[in-house]
Write a protein that holds these residues in place. Sequence first.
Motif, PDB file in Angstrom:
ATOM      1  N   LEU A   2      41.916  33.443  30.251  1.00  0.00           N
ATOM      2  CA  LEU A   2      43.128  34.166  30.619  1.00  0.00           C
ATOM      3  C   LEU A   2      42.941  34.878  31.955  1.00  0.00           C
ATOM      4  N   THR A   3      43.985  34.820  32.759  1.00  0.00           N
ATOM      5  CA  THR A   3      44.009  35.480  34.058  1.00  0.00           C
ATOM      6  C   THR A   3      45.414  35.995  34.301  1.00  0.00           C
ATOM      7  N   SER A   4      45.551  37.203  34.744  1.00  0.00           N
ATOM      8  CA  SER A   4      46.851  37.668  35.201  1.00  0.00           C
ATOM      9  C   SER A   4      47.204  36.953  36.504  1.00  0.00           C
ATOM     10  N   TRP A   8      44.878  40.324  40.142  1.00  0.00           N
ATOM     11  CA  TRP A   8      43.675  39.932  39.395  1.00  0.00           C
ATOM     12  C   TRP A   8      42.478  40.143  40.323  1.00  0.00           C
ATOM     13  N   ARG A  20      38.958  35.626  31.871  1.00  0.00           N
ATOM     14  CA  ARG A  20      38.316  36.142  30.658  1.00  0.00           C
ATOM     15  C   ARG A  20      38.472  35.126  29.524  1.00  0.00           C
ATOM     16  N   LEU A  36      42.886  41.948  22.288  1.00  0.00           N
ATOM     17  CA  LEU A  36      42.122  42.382  23.462  1.00  0.00           C
ATOM     18  C   LEU A  36      41.565  43.774  23.228  1.00  0.00           C
ATOM     19  N   THR A  43      39.878  43.022  31.391  1.00  0.00           N
ATOM     20  CA  THR A  43      40.624  43.227  30.148  1.00  0.00           C
ATOM     21  C   THR A  43      41.618  44.379  30.294  1.00  0.00           C
ATOM     22  N   ARG A  45      43.318  45.012  32.987  1.00  0.00           N
ATOM     23  CA  ARG A  45      44.480  44.412  33.665  1.00  0.00           C
ATOM     24  C   ARG A  45      45.311  43.593  32.678  1.00  0.00           C
ATOM     25  N   LEU A  46      44.616  42.844  31.800  1.00  0.00           N
ATOM     26  CA  LEU A  46      45.353  42.002  30.847  1.00  0.00           C
ATOM     27  C   LEU A  46      46.195  42.849  29.890  1.00  0.00           C
ATOM     28  N   LEU A  49      49.700  44.081  31.013  1.00  0.00           N
ATOM     29  CA  LEU A  49      50.824  43.163  31.180  1.00  0.00           C
ATOM     30  C   LEU A  49      51.918  43.472  30.172  1.00  0.00           C
ATOM     31  N   LEU A  55      51.100  35.046  33.343  1.00  0.00           N
ATOM     32  CA  LEU A  55      49.710  34.922  32.924  1.00  0.00           C
ATOM     33  C   LEU A  55      49.279  33.489  33.166  1.00  0.00           C
TER      34      LEU A  55
END
Length: 228
Positions: A2-4, A8, A20, A36, A43, A45-46, A49, A55
């Motif tokens: 996972l990535t924003s 990021w 991540r 999470l 994490t 940052r994730l 959201l 994402l």
Amino acid sequence: MLTSSVRWGGGSDERPYLPRAISVLAAGDGQLSFVLEVVGPGTERLVELGAGDRLRLLGPLGKGFTAPDGDRRAVICGGGIGIAPLAMLQHQLLAQEVELVALLGFRDGAHAAGAKLLAGAQIATDDGSVGHRGLVTELLLAELDRDARAVIYSCGPPQMLEAVRAISVASGVPAQLALEAPMACGYGACFGCVVKINDGSFRRTCLDGPVVSADQLATDWLLGEGQR
Ligand code: FES
């Protein structure tokens, strides 16, 4: 992985964060769910959201759990944030009418609230505020003592996984361990996620795992984990 899509990493002259690697908690109706815990900037940052934020997602990747063979039951043994993939596993095994028990360990009562992700779990907490005071592996030993006709399914902190590995090898009860490792690519290219196996070679957790059989791991696999 996972990535924003935005923000990021740091500013334009700073390195971006790596994606991540997060286990799926549930899937269906066009939706994926994840659990999470904030352990660092990625994490953090994730979890920032909100609805409508974009994402990037790469997956599913790697090899997962397999259902028990023959007449063995499933003994699920998890700890901390590692319970997420075990919740999905329990859901799938119950749909296949596999007999199972779930044992979960947490630091304290606040973290033990996550146990509601699994049905009917026995709980252990370090501080004794909920359930058994002590380690989840103590519940595991008691469960295997009661009936060793089982396959152990485990995910959680590396020290807990090592304890489960040792119990599995000593008792001869097979165990499938879902390992965590720092990952960069997620599909076998970077070798950043290797773990040592019992012939002295290394396997990539993202490609050959993350679920591995306990009897395949080297006895010092955790040493490698700590050296990353
Ligand atoms: Fe790159 Fe496993 S994360 S090889």
